[in-house]
Design a protein around this motif. Structure first.
Motif, PDB file in Angstrom:
ATOM      1  N   GLY A 184       5.959 -86.589  10.814  1.00 45.05           N
ATOM      2  CA  GLY A 184       6.566 -87.479   9.831  1.00 45.05           C
ATOM      3  C   GLY A 184       5.694 -87.763   8.620  1.00 45.05           C
ATOM      4  O   GLY A 184       6.151 -88.426   7.679  1.00 45.05           O
ATOM      5  N   TRP A 185       4.444 -87.242   8.614  1.00 43.86           N
ATOM      6  CA  TRP A 185       3.553 -87.495   7.477  1.00 43.86           C
ATOM      7  C   TRP A 185       4.121 -86.878   6.200  1.00 43.86           C
ATOM      8  O   TRP A 185       4.081 -87.502   5.138  1.00 43.86           O
ATOM      9  N   CYS A 186       4.621 -85.660   6.285  1.00 42.91           N
ATOM     10  CA  CYS A 186       5.173 -85.007   5.100  1.00 42.91           C
ATOM     11  C   CYS A 186       6.351 -85.786   4.535  1.00 42.91           C
ATOM     12  O   CYS A 186       6.462 -85.976   3.319  1.00 42.91           O
ATOM     13  N   GLN A 187       7.214 -86.266   5.400  1.00 40.60           N
ATOM     14  CA  GLN A 187       8.365 -87.043   4.937  1.00 40.60           C
ATOM     15  C   GLN A 187       7.910 -88.337   4.274  1.00 40.60           C
ATOM     16  O   GLN A 187       8.439 -88.739   3.237  1.00 40.60           O
ATOM     17  N   LEU A 188       6.903 -88.983   4.846  1.00 37.90           N
ATOM     18  CA  LEU A 188       6.408 -90.250   4.314  1.00 37.90           C
ATOM     19  C   LEU A 188       5.779 -90.074   2.941  1.00 37.90           C
ATOM     20  O   LEU A 188       5.995 -90.888   2.038  1.00 37.90           O
ATOM     21  N   THR A 189       5.012 -89.030   2.756  1.00 34.86           N
ATOM     22  CA  THR A 189       4.254 -88.849   1.524  1.00 34.86           C
ATOM     23  C   THR A 189       4.975 -88.016   0.469  1.00 34.86           C
ATOM     24  O   THR A 189       4.552 -87.985  -0.684  1.00 34.86           O
ATOM     25  N   GLY A 190       6.049 -87.328   0.876  1.00 29.45           N
ATOM     26  CA  GLY A 190       6.753 -86.465  -0.057  1.00 29.45           C
ATOM     27  C   GLY A 190       6.187 -85.066  -0.127  1.00 29.45           C
ATOM     28  O   GLY A 190       6.570 -84.284  -1.001  1.00 29.45           O
ATOM     29  N   TYR A 191       5.280 -84.730   0.795  1.00 25.57           N
ATOM     30  CA  TYR A 191       4.736 -83.376   0.843  1.00 25.57           C
ATOM     31  C   TYR A 191       5.787 -82.465   1.491  1.00 25.57           C
ATOM     32  O   TYR A 191       6.683 -82.936   2.185  1.00 25.57           O
ATOM     33  N   GLN A 192       5.654 -81.159   1.273  1.00 22.65           N
ATOM     34  CA  GLN A 192       6.636 -80.215   1.815  1.00 22.65           C
ATOM     35  C   GLN A 192       6.141 -79.638   3.135  1.00 22.65           C
ATOM     36  O   GLN A 192       5.037 -79.102   3.211  1.00 22.65           O
ATOM     37  N   LEU A 193       6.957 -79.734   4.159  1.00 19.81           N
ATOM     38  CA  LEU A 193       6.609 -79.261   5.496  1.00 19.81           C
ATOM     39  C   LEU A 193       7.183 -77.877   5.737  1.00 19.81           C
ATOM     40  O   LEU A 193       8.365 -77.633   5.498  1.00 19.81           O
ATOM     41  N   GLN A 194       6.335 -76.975   6.228  1.00 19.53           N
ATOM     42  CA  GLN A 194       6.787 -75.628   6.563  1.00 19.53           C
ATOM     43  C   GLN A 194       7.278 -75.608   8.012  1.00 19.53           C
ATOM     44  O   GLN A 194       6.525 -75.930   8.932  1.00 19.53           O
ATOM     45  N   PRO A 195       8.524 -75.243   8.255  1.00 15.10           N
ATOM     46  CA  PRO A 195       9.067 -75.228   9.623  1.00 15.10           C
ATOM     47  C   PRO A 195       8.480 -74.071  10.416  1.00 15.10           C
ATOM     48  O   PRO A 195       7.815 -73.192   9.860  1.00 15.10           O
ATOM     49  N   PRO A 196       8.727 -74.034  11.721  1.00 13.94           N
ATOM     50  CA  PRO A 196       8.251 -72.905  12.537  1.00 13.94           C
ATOM     51  C   PRO A 196       8.799 -71.590  12.006  1.00 13.94           C
ATOM     52  O   PRO A 196       9.915 -71.521  11.493  1.00 13.94           O
ATOM     53  N   ALA A 197       7.988 -70.545  12.115  1.00 10.84           N
ATOM     54  CA  ALA A 197       8.445 -69.222  11.682  1.00 10.84           C
ATOM     55  C   ALA A 197       9.649 -68.808  12.509  1.00 10.84           C
ATOM     56  O   ALA A 197       9.787 -69.191  13.672  1.00 10.84           O
ATOM     57  N   ALA A 198      10.521 -68.028  11.919  1.00 12.84           N
ATOM     58  CA  ALA A 198      11.763 -67.620  12.585  1.00 12.84           C
ATOM     59  C   ALA A 198      11.476 -66.562  13.632  1.00 12.84           C
ATOM     60  O   ALA A 198      11.902 -65.418  13.539  1.00 12.84           O
ATOM     61  N   GLN A 199      10.738 -66.959  14.664  1.00 15.19           N
ATOM     62  CA  GLN A 199      10.370 -66.034  15.726  1.00 15.19           C
ATOM     63  C   GLN A 199      11.443 -65.943  16.808  1.00 15.19           C
ATOM     64  O   GLN A 199      11.433 -65.040  17.620  1.00 15.19           O
ATOM     65  N   SER A 200      12.373 -66.924  16.804  1.00 12.25           N
ATOM     66  CA  SER A 200      13.394 -66.928  17.853  1.00 12.25           C
ATOM     67  C   SER A 200      14.215 -65.648  17.815  1.00 12.25           C
ATOM     68  O   SER A 200      14.589 -65.096  18.846  1.00 12.25           O
ATOM     69  N   GLU A 201      14.507 -65.160  16.591  1.00  8.28           N
ATOM     70  CA  GLU A 201      15.286 -63.933  16.478  1.00  8.28           C
ATOM     71  C   GLU A 201      14.546 -62.764  17.108  1.00  8.28           C
ATOM     72  O   GLU A 201      15.114 -61.918  17.776  1.00  8.28           O
ATOM     73  N   ILE A 202      13.239 -62.766  16.896  1.00  4.33           N
ATOM     74  CA  ILE A 202      12.431 -61.669  17.423  1.00  4.33           C
ATOM     75  C   ILE A 202      12.401 -61.717  18.952  1.00  4.33           C
ATOM     76  O   ILE A 202      12.538 -60.719  19.632  1.00  4.33           O
ATOM     77  N   LYS A 203      12.245 -62.937  19.472  1.00  5.00           N
ATOM     78  CA  LYS A 203      12.145 -63.067  20.925  1.00  5.00           C
ATOM     79  C   LYS A 203      13.469 -62.746  21.616  1.00  5.00           C
ATOM     80  O   LYS A 203      13.497 -62.310  22.751  1.00  5.00           O
ATOM     81  N   GLU A 204      14.594 -62.977  20.915  1.00  4.15           N
ATOM     82  CA  GLU A 204      15.899 -62.735  21.528  1.00  4.15           C
ATOM     83  C   GLU A 204      16.252 -61.257  21.574  1.00  4.15           C
ATOM     84  O   GLU A 204      17.137 -60.850  22.289  1.00  4.15           O
ATOM     85  N   ILE A 205      15.564 -60.423  20.793  1.00  2.93           N
ATOM     86  CA  ILE A 205      15.882 -58.997  20.734  1.00  2.93           C
ATOM     87  C   ILE A 205      14.620 -58.178  20.972  1.00  2.93           C
ATOM     88  O   ILE A 205      14.167 -57.456  20.099  1.00  2.93           O
ATOM     89  N   PRO A 206      13.998 -58.313  22.150  1.00  2.11           N
ATOM     90  CA  PRO A 206      12.733 -57.614  22.385  1.00  2.11           C
ATOM     91  C   PRO A 206      12.814 -56.107  22.272  1.00  2.11           C
ATOM     92  O   PRO A 206      11.871 -55.478  21.829  1.00  2.11           O
TER      93      PRO A 206
END
Length: 626
Positions: free
Chosen positions: A547-569
């Motif tokens: 929640g620090w990014c939301q509080l300060t207005g900084y931009q938060l980078q979400p988790p990399a889109a690895q789910s697609e990779i893991k679903e199609i090994p």
């Protein structure tokens, strides 16, 4: 307290939508001119010359100093950016029935710093283009911490673990069960009305709230940052003349809501009356735009240069180097920034600026604003040039390497180099204070079951300190000179937080504490492979609560889109990890180094705990015999 209570009948309807886009960046040309430095082409340790071009950012440098076995990338940062985007493009191609392309278009990501031995200066015009093509930062609204935590039953590190953030030292005993007054979203009234909610789950600054009266019904639960202006202590509505209105969904559940609230709130805790005032006070930062500081030169680690504060967000500073448009992000308590004159006072290398006249409004940042280091006594037994130790590589923070003290500076500062990869002119030395938690006595990794990275080209594996000291006619720095304090930091394995990617320090990412070795934390960036993890101290100003990014207005980078990779090994094989030089072996018994010539110290390696979950100091370091 309940004078503001009112009862109404209403319905609520609301909707919101957001859409984000990311610009494509053209791929970097495959061939670039080889650049020389001071008329000298860099050479391999065996004398053979060789240069390489990074397939990610286009930088040219010594091939031997490039990252990975294939030497395709100049740093971990570039490898990460290339692999992520290549995988994603390959997956989409397979899903669409198309053959995978040899090269996927990638987004450029500039590394934090570059070793002079690894990088050569590229043409000025190309550098400007590279800066313009930097990876776009994802807006903070794109990531929902609440959904992420609830769907995976995760735990966020408490705010009290982060003393450098707003409210970090005055968070108090906020916990589950605390009641607050918040806006009532379950209403159709045209005016703002409020209701009381209790904290069901706490993760950093963010809390999962449930309106009073819903009991175990989770249908109206919602996440909220406790430091935003819309959160108030119980009693605020009464003192402010605001109406308390029960949610429409349960308005007929009780006939006497006032009696219900009196019963539920008797003995309950709420926010301190001055909570909002403290938040506002803590959000004021002493560094101002156009203040001048000395900061490490990200292209030449061995020196500092003057930079101007261009932007301040939540205590993080965007610095712009004098005589350059290049910028650098760090926290105001970072050990990488200092007051003007610091370099001269300790004997550190410094790049002088040709700027003779200050811009209107410029001023030197006052010395008291910078982080203080512990005073040390250098008059007695102290570090000496040539002493060996273990150190976190600032250009590859996932690795703890064999290192050497190259120069002893004043006030306890040391110039250190990574064995086997340093430039002959010392241009890739880096500065750590003697009390830094990023340096360790020889043997630290071994007794704590951490993989130690041996010198590049060293073939006598597994690495043994005793043999290496004898072969190099060196001595290890005495154990008593290192910082052995372990604070009661409060971190636990698996806790979630927001962490700076120190290989690209403008980015703050969703991260996890995956390992704790006394005061040392292993930070994993969610969605990325383990090879991109970083070793960070528990008191690092580059770690923040959820929640620090939301509080300060900084931009938060979400988790990399690895789910697609893991679903199609079968479609895309998992990327190979960085080649391991050797596998560390946990000591099963005391290992005693036999006495060598006079200049070699004698050590006893004491059995250590690999993952010290308790915050006590513990005997995790080598004990030196008299």
């Amino acid at each position: 307290m309940f004078d503001g209570y009112d009862s109404c009948s209403e319905e609520s309807t609301s909707s919101s939508s957001s859409e984000d886009s990311e610009d494509e960046v053209p791929s970097i040309p495959a061939s670039l001119p080889i650049i020389k430095n001071n008329g000298q082409v860099y050479t391999y340790p065996d004398g053979k010359a060789g240069m390489a071009t990074c397939e990610m950012c286009g930088m040219v440098g010594v091939r031997d100093a490039f990252y990975s076995k294939t030497k395709r990338f100049c740093s971990v940062s570039c490898s990460r950016s290339y692999s992520s985007n290549s995988k994603k493009a390959s997956i989409m191609a397979r899903l669409q029935g198309k053959p995978p392309t040899k090269k996927a278009k990638v987004l450029q990501k500039q590394p934090l710093m570059a070793k002079l031995a690894a990088y050569a200066q590229y043409q000025a015009s190309q550098q400007q283009q590279n800066l313009a093509k930097s990876k776009a930062v994802v807006p903070v609204e794109c990531f929902d911490w609440g959904r992420y935590i609830c769907s995976n039953n995760l735990v966020g590190a408490p705010v009290s673990c982060f003393k450098h953030v707003p409210m970090g030292t005055c968070w108090g005993d906020l916990a589950e069960g605390v009641r607050v007054e918040v806006l009532n979203s379950d209403t159709n009234l045209s005016t703002k009305v409020y209701w009381i909610a209790g904290i069901v789950k706490l993760a950093g600054f963010k809390a999962l709230l449930r309106y009073e009266g819903f009991d175990n019904d989770t249908i109206r639960d919602f996440w909220c940052n406790l430091c935003v202006p819309e959160i108030h202590p119980v009693g605020w509505c009464a003192s402010s003349g605001k109406p308390l209105v029960p949610p429409k969904s349960i308005q007929n559940k009780y006939s006497n809501w006032k009696a219900f609230l009196v019963k539920r709130l008797t003995g309950a805790k709420t926010l301190p009356p001055d909570f909002a005032a403290k938040v506002h006070e803590n959000m004021q930062f002493p560094f101002k735009k156009l203040m001048r500081v000395e900061v490490v030169d990200k292209t030449h680690l061995c020196r500092t240069r003057v930079a101007l504060v261009e932007q301040v967000i939540g205590g993080r500073l965007r610095l712009v180097y004098e005589e350059s448009s290049d910028d650098f992000w760090c926290h105001m308590y970072s050990p990488l920034i200092h007051a003007i004159g610091w370099s001269r006072s300790i004997g550190h290398r410094f790049k002088r600026s040709d700027v003779s006249k200050k811009i209107d409004g410029q001023m030197d940042a006052p010395a008291p604003l910078f982080a203080k280091v512990k005073d040390v006594d250098q008059s007695g037994e102290w570090f000496k040039d040539g002493m060996k130790l273990e150190a976190i590589d600032p250009l590859n923070l996932s690795a703890i390497c064999v290192a050497t003290v190259r120069k002893v500076l004043a006030d306890g500062y040391l110039m250190i180099a990574i064995d086997g990869s340093e430039a002959a002119d010392g241009s890739d030395w880096f500065c750590y204070h003697s009390t830094s938690p990023s340096i360790f006595p020889a043997g630290f990794c071994g007794i704590n079951n951490i993989e130690l990275t041996p010198p590049r080209g060293y073939t006598k594996l597994p690495f043994k300190w005793f043999d290496y000291l004898r072969e190099t006619s060196s001595i290890a720095a005495p154990v008593k000179l290192f910082n052995k304090d372990v604070p009661n930091h409060g971190f636990r394995q698996g806790m979630k937080l927001e962490a700076v990617d120190l290989m690209d320090p403008r980015l703050v990412c969703v991260a996890t504490v995956t390992r704790i070795v006394h005061r040392l934390l292993r930070i994993h960036f969610d969605g990325w492979e383990d090879e991109y993890d970083q070793w960070v101290d528990c008191q690092s100003p580059d770690l923040y609560p959820v929640g620090w990014c939301q509080l300060t207005g900084y931009q938060l980078q979400p988790p990399a889109a690895q789910s697609e990779i893991k679903e199609i090994p079968p479609a895309v094989p998992k990327q190979k990890k960085k080649a391991q030089q050797y596998k560390g072996q946990k000591k099963k018994s005391l290992l005693r180094l036999k006495e060598e010539p006079a200049e070699v110290d004698e050590f006893t390696f004491s059995q250590g705990i690999s993952d010290q979950e308790s915050n006590g100091s513990g005997s995790y370091y080598i004990k030196q015999e008299p």
